[in-house]
Design an enzyme around this catalytic site. Sequence first.
Site, PDB file in Angstrom:
ATOM      1  N   HIS A   1      19.642   7.540   0.338  1.00 58.90           N
ATOM      2  CA  HIS A   1      19.758   7.142   1.746  1.00 58.90           C
ATOM      3  C   HIS A   1      18.374   7.070   2.351  1.00 58.90           C
ATOM      4  O   HIS A   1      17.536   7.920   2.123  1.00 58.90           O
ATOM      5  CB  HIS A   1      20.655   8.098   2.540  1.00 58.90           C
TER       6      HIS A   1
ATOM      7  N   ASP B  51      23.464   9.081  11.858  1.00 56.56           N
ATOM      8  CA  ASP B  51      23.450  10.438  11.298  1.00 56.56           C
ATOM      9  C   ASP B  51      24.267  11.358  12.200  1.00 56.56           C
ATOM     10  O   ASP B  51      24.209  11.263  13.428  1.00 56.56           O
ATOM     11  CB  ASP B  51      22.009  10.936  11.183  1.00 56.56           C
TER      12      ASP B  51
HETATM   13  P1  5GP Z   1      18.974  14.450   3.451  1.00 56.79           P
HETATM   14  O1  5GP Z   1      18.605  15.827   3.891  1.00 56.79           O
HETATM   15  O2  5GP Z   1      19.806  14.459   2.180  1.00 56.79           O
HETATM   16  O3  5GP Z   1      17.808  13.511   3.383  1.00 56.79           O
HETATM   17  O4  5GP Z   1      19.861  13.844   4.605  1.00 56.79           O
HETATM   18  C1  5GP Z   1      21.243  14.006   4.692  1.00 56.79           C
HETATM   19  C2  5GP Z   1      21.634  13.608   6.097  1.00 56.79           C
HETATM   20  O5  5GP Z   1      23.036  13.444   6.129  1.00 56.79           O
HETATM   21  C3  5GP Z   1      21.283  14.646   7.158  1.00 56.79           C
HETATM   22  O6  5GP Z   1      20.402  14.064   8.114  1.00 56.79           O
HETATM   23  C4  5GP Z   1      22.637  15.022   7.758  1.00 56.79           C
HETATM   24  O7  5GP Z   1      22.598  15.252   9.151  1.00 56.79           O
HETATM   25  C5  5GP Z   1      23.489  13.825   7.403  1.00 56.79           C
HETATM   26  N1  5GP Z   1      24.914  14.119   7.290  1.00 56.79           N
HETATM   27  C6  5GP Z   1      25.473  15.198   6.702  1.00 56.79           C
HETATM   28  N2  5GP Z   1      26.803  15.107   6.757  1.00 56.79           N
HETATM   29  C7  5GP Z   1      27.095  13.945   7.404  1.00 56.79           C
HETATM   30  C8  5GP Z   1      28.330  13.308   7.753  1.00 56.79           C
HETATM   31  O8  5GP Z   1      29.436  13.766   7.465  1.00 56.79           O
HETATM   32  N3  5GP Z   1      28.229  12.124   8.412  1.00 56.79           N
HETATM   33  C9  5GP Z   1      27.026  11.565   8.729  1.00 56.79           C
HETATM   34  N4  5GP Z   1      27.046  10.413   9.384  1.00 56.79           N
HETATM   35  N5  5GP Z   1      25.848  12.141   8.404  1.00 56.79           N
HETATM   36  C10 5GP Z   1      25.885  13.317   7.743  1.00 56.79           C
END
Ligand code: 5GP
Length: 120
Positions: free
Chosen positions: A105, A34
């Site tokens: 994810h 992440d």
């Molecule tokens: P959600 O909130 O949708 O469950 O998690 C999305 C995750 O994607 C977050 O933990 C955020 O830090 C991660 N994230 C956002 N943009 C990127 C990126 O460009 N690369 C990576 N590796 N992680 C990302």
Amino acid sequence: MAIYDKDNLFAKILRGEIPCNKVYEDDYALAFHDINPQAPTHVLVIPKGEYVSWIDFSANAPADLMAGFIRAVGVAARELGLEKDGYRILANTGGDANQVVPHLHIHIFGGKNLGPMLAS
Ligand code: 5GP
């Protein structure tokens, strides 16, 4: 059912259009660190298929992809060295969970005691 956006961030990572720090990859899944880690180890595992969320995936994915994806989460955690001390997996799903990226994810968190299940 939500329509899958082929230009979401994780679709672009799967296509190699945006780089990632890869941990593990097989025919079913890609795991990568992440970008904004919430624990000493914070890895995301995504299926190789167009699924908006856990709701979509659990209802519509073929059995081989479901099995391969779940297995890949376990393999990634093992390869990260998290099995001895344990780890947490989590899938934010939809609005109340504040899912941001509309491609399923699984978060893997580890590397310290993670405290209570939910922040109050
Ligand atoms: P959600 O909130 O949708 O469950 O998690 C999305 C995750 O994607 C977050 O933990 C955020 O830090 C991660 N994230 C956002 N943009 C990127 C990126 O460009 N690369 C990576 N590796 N992680 C990302």
